[in-house]
Motif scaffolding. Structure first.
Motif, PDB file in Angstrom:
ATOM      1  N   TRP A 308      -3.634  -8.208  37.186  1.00  0.00           N
ATOM      2  CA  TRP A 308      -3.255  -6.876  37.632  1.00  0.00           C
ATOM      3  C   TRP A 308      -2.492  -6.949  38.939  1.00  0.00           C
ATOM      4  N   LYS A 309      -1.765  -5.850  39.256  1.00  0.00           N
ATOM      5  CA  LYS A 309      -1.026  -5.730  40.518  1.00  0.00           C
ATOM      6  C   LYS A 309      -1.007  -4.256  40.923  1.00  0.00           C
ATOM      7  N   PHE A 310      -1.293  -4.028  42.228  1.00  0.00           N
ATOM      8  CA  PHE A 310      -1.286  -2.655  42.744  1.00  0.00           C
ATOM      9  C   PHE A 310      -0.340  -2.592  43.945  1.00  0.00           C
ATOM     10  N   ASP A 311       0.704  -1.740  43.828  1.00  0.00           N
ATOM     11  CA  ASP A 311       1.703  -1.557  44.888  1.00  0.00           C
ATOM     12  C   ASP A 311       1.271  -0.371  45.746  1.00  0.00           C
ATOM     13  N   LEU A 312       0.880  -0.652  47.014  1.00  0.00           N
ATOM     14  CA  LEU A 312       0.376   0.407  47.881  1.00  0.00           C
ATOM     15  C   LEU A 312       1.487   1.351  48.332  1.00  0.00           C
ATOM     16  N   GLY A 364      -6.955  -7.852  55.085  1.00  0.00           N
ATOM     17  CA  GLY A 364      -5.969  -8.684  54.386  1.00  0.00           C
ATOM     18  C   GLY A 364      -6.548  -9.971  53.824  1.00  0.00           C
ATOM     19  N   LYS A 365      -7.858 -10.048  53.735  1.00  0.00           N
ATOM     20  CA  LYS A 365      -8.513 -11.258  53.224  1.00  0.00           C
ATOM     21  C   LYS A 365      -8.751 -11.157  51.719  1.00  0.00           C
ATOM     22  N   ASN A 366      -8.776 -12.344  51.078  1.00  0.00           N
ATOM     23  CA  ASN A 366      -9.080 -12.416  49.646  1.00  0.00           C
ATOM     24  C   ASN A 366     -10.505 -11.944  49.404  1.00  0.00           C
ATOM     25  N   PHE A 367     -10.731 -11.477  48.191  1.00  0.00           N
ATOM     26  CA  PHE A 367     -12.084 -11.029  47.871  1.00  0.00           C
ATOM     27  C   PHE A 367     -12.462 -11.468  46.453  1.00  0.00           C
ATOM     28  N   LYS A 368     -13.745 -11.528  46.251  1.00  0.00           N
ATOM     29  CA  LYS A 368     -14.309 -11.834  44.923  1.00  0.00           C
ATOM     30  C   LYS A 368     -15.525 -10.947  44.748  1.00  0.00           C
ATOM     31  N   ILE A 383     -18.034  -8.193  34.795  1.00  0.00           N
ATOM     32  CA  ILE A 383     -16.669  -8.522  35.201  1.00  0.00           C
ATOM     33  C   ILE A 383     -16.693  -9.277  36.519  1.00  0.00           C
ATOM     34  N   LEU A 384     -15.857 -10.368  36.558  1.00  0.00           N
ATOM     35  CA  LEU A 384     -15.572 -11.044  37.818  1.00  0.00           C
ATOM     36  C   LEU A 384     -14.139 -10.707  38.195  1.00  0.00           C
ATOM     37  N   GLU A 385     -13.957 -10.166  39.404  1.00  0.00           N
ATOM     38  CA  GLU A 385     -12.615  -9.798  39.858  1.00  0.00           C
ATOM     39  C   GLU A 385     -12.306 -10.541  41.143  1.00  0.00           C
ATOM     40  N   ILE A 386     -11.120 -11.143  41.193  1.00  0.00           N
ATOM     41  CA  ILE A 386     -10.640 -11.862  42.379  1.00  0.00           C
ATOM     42  C   ILE A 386      -9.321 -11.223  42.793  1.00  0.00           C
ATOM     43  N   GLY A 387      -9.205 -10.876  44.068  1.00  0.00           N
ATOM     44  CA  GLY A 387      -7.986 -10.231  44.564  1.00  0.00           C
ATOM     45  C   GLY A 387      -7.422 -10.919  45.791  1.00  0.00           C
ATOM     46  N   GLN A 388      -6.083 -10.811  45.944  1.00  0.00           N
ATOM     47  CA  GLN A 388      -5.403 -11.380  47.106  1.00  0.00           C
ATOM     48  C   GLN A 388      -4.406 -10.353  47.661  1.00  0.00           C
ATOM     49  N   GLY A 402      -4.330  -9.648  41.554  1.00  0.00           N
ATOM     50  CA  GLY A 402      -5.595 -10.286  41.227  1.00  0.00           C
ATOM     51  C   GLY A 402      -5.774 -10.519  39.739  1.00  0.00           C
ATOM     52  N   ILE A 403      -6.908 -11.103  39.413  1.00  0.00           N
ATOM     53  CA  ILE A 403      -7.284 -11.330  38.019  1.00  0.00           C
ATOM     54  C   ILE A 403      -8.668 -10.767  37.780  1.00  0.00           C
ATOM     55  N   VAL A 404      -8.938 -10.435  36.525  1.00  0.00           N
ATOM     56  CA  VAL A 404     -10.285 -10.058  36.106  1.00  0.00           C
ATOM     57  C   VAL A 404     -10.680 -10.984  34.966  1.00  0.00           C
ATOM     58  N   GLN A 405     -11.943 -11.282  34.888  1.00  0.00           N
ATOM     59  CA  GLN A 405     -12.456 -12.133  33.801  1.00  0.00           C
ATOM     60  C   GLN A 405     -13.723 -11.521  33.254  1.00  0.00           C
ATOM     61  N   ASP A 406     -13.782 -11.474  31.918  1.00  0.00           N
ATOM     62  CA  ASP A 406     -15.003 -11.001  31.253  1.00  0.00           C
ATOM     63  C   ASP A 406     -16.021 -12.143  31.285  1.00  0.00           C
TER      64      ASP A 406
END
Length: 768
Positions: A308-312, A364-368, A383-388, A402-406
């Motif tokens: 996924w991608k989110f444009d602020l 501005g830090k990565n998250f999980k 769901i596991l979600e990782i964002g940058q 980020g990505i999501v994983q089932d």
């Protein structure tokens, strides 16, 4: 001293002679014809084709003598090969070279000799065509000329032999090339049959040459490839010189290989000459490449990953197809997607997700993060979600990817592991309650023992831990050690000793636990106390031995009883016969009564024999042997069935089986004997058939007699049961009971198919 002549080119001559490979070969009609003709033309009783090697002269063909060779140093032909012309000795007795030769002074008493050298095109003399007589004489010029012509013909035969060998060698080289080829080489004839195949066929397909040659090649083509294959072959019939195509060929194991063919026809015979290359591996590599590409395309789907991608700046939210699949949402506009996405989040996890997003935007830090979503059917996914976050030059977050994983399955598996750990602990507790458990390290030192181990061994844990078990309760034999050291589980019974010296038995399983080097790092032993069971087994073995003794005594008793019972019966029978002999004119009614008396005595003796035979079934071990069932039936029928009043039909498919011959003979003899005894037709018909069942041989004995009413189908198998009164048909009523007992002791079954007055079929099975 006499010196034997040696040609100057002896080495080359002998080398040339060996090339012909003719020495010590069998006689051949071509050479025999020449010697016979030479004998006839020269009018001599002896003619020879003589070949000279290092030590002897050997006769390829001879007329007039029986020997196959003589020593070279006494031969006349050794002088013939010294020159190019005919060597002639008119009178050997007058010749200084031969006057004392044993072939002259003794058998065959040579007086005359003439030999024409066998000169090759290389100018080397291999031997001679010679004629010999026992009287002095000379040849005419015509005879000498004929002898030379015939010797040339012998050389021609020798040369043709080499040419034949050269042809065979070239054929052999070609055949070796074909045989050693990894490609499949074959000839198919005009009828579409394999005519010749090379060894590669048997290597690739697994069929023997005999299973391929003479068989239509279409039998092996995959059914889906058959139309295209026949279409290609049809092109050859329309004039194409060579065709190339691929098809799948069936192997003997049922699998298929892909073959690439090049085929050309022989214009003269119409045969097809074919070469095929096994392309199975290449096809597999090609398919693997295709699969790899598909795998790459499907990997995200298989891994249950979405991006996924989110444009602020624009507030656009973009999902991949995988993301939509995980959340089970249809593709929709960005604004609507955000609301749909939020509606799926489990209400208890929504606040945590909001806080995580706020921190990422600020820092501005990565998250999980892990959270749950709830689907319309109320099922839950983890769901596991990782964002940058990505920032601009002012360190302001402008975009998050980020990505999501089932991870539903992973989460459930982790939960199961927790439950399994508890279950393992519970099992261990249960084992401690019921089993004897110990753990040893790789050196055999005890690292754990449970209370049951201490109880049965009468040692405390302090006395056991850190000690070698084999030095305390009993040593392990070499077979056990060799098994567990190799990392294999050992199961068996073992005898140990307790602290007070008493013996006890355990049924034990020793399980090696293997480390990264695939070698045991510890051994877990789980066993149960079977001391009482071993004592019971010993008692049972004693009882069985006693039972066997009783059975032997019973057999002896039965023999004595039968002997004592049959002795008075024989005496009664003999007495009745004496009375009849002494009173030949007794009244017919009295004579009939004596016949009846003897019949009853015979029945009683047969009854005693039948009871003894019935009692022995199953108690006496009989060695199995190979039985040709057709031959056995022929022998039984020959003995028991009258030839005039009966027709016998035996099926064609009776097998050769491994079984107890005497038991099967008893079964068939009883059934066929009954079919004869009770038949009431002018011409009796007895039929024997066989059918192979999955685990049994099934035999049928059928007759056209009076049949057996359904009410009697079970009764006839009981001891002493007969359908026809014994006064009408003599019977002990034991035969069918013996048949049934034999078959059931062997693990088979027997049944009757019959109606009254419609014949009878006995159908029985025995295990294969």
């Amino acid at each position: 001293m006499k010196i034997n002549p040696i040609p100057a080119n002896e080495v080359e001559r002998l080398k040339e002679l060996k090339k012909y490979s003719i020495l010590d070969t069998l006689s051949e009609v071509e050479y025999d014809s020449i010697t016979q003709l030479a004998s006839y033309i020269c009018d001599t009783p002896i003619a020879l084709v003589s070949l000279i090697d290092e030590e002897r002269q050997w006769f390829k063909s001879s007329v007039g003598i029986d020997v196959s060779e003589t020593s070279r140093n006494i031969s006349f032909c050794q002088y013939t090969i010294m020159g190019d012309d005919i060597f002639e000795v008119p009178n050997a007795l007058e010749n200084d070279l031969f006057a004392k030769n044993p072939l002259v002074t003794g058998n065959p008493n040579i007086r005359f000799y003439a030999g024409s050298p066998l000169r090759t095109k290389n100018g080397l003399n291999m031997g001679s065509l010679c004629v010999i007589d026992t009287k002095a004489r000379v040849l005419t010029e015509q005879q000498k000329k004929a002898l030379q012509l015939l010797s040339n013909q012998v050389v021609t035969l020798l040369d043709s032999r080499i040419k034949h060998f050269d042809f065979l060698e070239s054929q052999k080289e070609l055949q070796n090339f074909i045989d050693l080829s990894k490609d499949l080489v074959c000839i198919a004839n005009v009828n579409g049959l394999f005519y010749k195949v090379n060894p590669a066929f048997t290597t690739v397909l697994g069929f023997s040459k005999e299973e391929l040659e003479g068989v239509p090649f279409t039998n092996f083509v995959h059914v889906e490839d058959l139309p295209s294959t026949l279409n290609q072959v049809e092109k050859l019939s329309k004039g194409e010189l060579t065709i190339s195509f691929e098809n799948r060929f069936r192997c003997k194991n049922g699998q298929y290989v892909t073959l690439s063919w090049n085929t050309s026809p022989d214009p003269a015979t119409g045969n097809l000459y074919c070469i095929a290359r096994n392309m199975t591996k290449e096809k597999a590599v090609e398919q693997k490449l295709i699969d790899s590409n598909n795998l790459l395309d499907e990997s995200q789907n298989i891994a249950k990953i979405g991006s996924w991608k989110f444009d602020l700046i624009t507030n656009d939210l973009i999902w991949s197809d995988g993301h939509y699949r995980i959340f089970e949402l249809e593709r929709q506009p960005s604004g609507q997607l955000f609301e749909s996405y939020r509606s799926r989040i489990h209400k208890d996890d929504l606040e945590l997700l909001n806080k995580t997003s706020e921190i990422a935007l600020k820092t501005g830090k990565n998250f999980k993060i892990k959270y749950r979503i709830v689907l319309p059917d109320q099922s839950i996914k983890h769901i596991l979600e990782i964002g940058q976050p990505f920032t601009n030059d002012n360190d302001e977050v402008i975009e998050i990817k980020g990505i999501v994983q089932d991870i539903t399955e992973i989460t459930i598996a982790e939960q199961k592991i927790i439950l399994k750990s508890k279950e393992i602990n519970d099992i261990r507790a249960a084992l401690d309650e019921s089993a004897i458990v110990s753990i040893s390290d790789k050196k055999g030192m005890l690292t754990y023992v449970n209370d049951n181990f201490c109880s049965i061994s009468q040692y405390t844990k302090e006395e056991l831990i850190g000690k070698d078990q084999s030095t305390i309760t009993g040593s392990l034999d070499k077979d056990i050690l060799n098994t567990i050291i190799k990392g294999k589980v050992w199961k068996g019974e073992i005898k140990n000793s307790s602290k007070d010296g008493l013996s006890y038995w355990e049924k034990m399983t020793i399980v090696p636990f293997l480390g990264e080097n695939n070698k045991p790092y510890q051994y877990v032993s789980i066993s149960t106390d079977i001391t009482d069971q071993k004592i019971a087994e010993e008692s049972l073995n004693n009882a069985l031995a006693d039972l066997e003794k009783k059975n032997r005594e019973l057999d002896e008793f039965a023999y004595v009883v039968s002997h004592d019972l049959k002795a008075p019966l024989r005496a009664i029978n003999n007495l009745a016969e004496w009375i009849v002999e002494d009173m030949p004119s007794m009244p017919e009614e009295v004579s009939s009564n004596f016949d009846l008396l003897r019949g009853r005595v015979l029945r009683m003796e047969n009854l005693i024999n039948g009871v003894l035979e019935y009692s022995r079934i199953g108690r006496v071990a009989i060695e199995k042997e190979t039985i040709d069932m057709t031959l056995m039936l022929d022998q039984i029928i020959d003995i028991m069935v009258p030839k005039l009043d009966f027709e016998v039909i035996i099926g064609q498919n009776f097998p050769t089986i491994l079984s107890e011959r005497i038991l099967l003979e008893q079964v068939f003899s009883n059934l066929i004997s009954n079919a004869v005894k009770y038949n009431n037709k002018p011409i009796g018909i007895i039929e024997c058939y066989y059918e192979s069942l999955p685990d049994f041989h099934q035999f049928t004995v059928k007759d056209n007699g009076p049949g057996i009413a359904e009410d009697y189908h079970n009764k006839v198998f009981k001891v002493f049961q007969t359908i026809v009164a014994r006064d009408v048909k003599e019977s002990t009523g034991v035969g069918l009971s013996i048949v049934k007992k034999i078959i059931e002791e062997k693990g088979g079954s027997i049944r009757i198919e019959s109606k009254e007055n419609e014949g009878c079929s006995f159908i029985f099975t025995v295990p294969k």
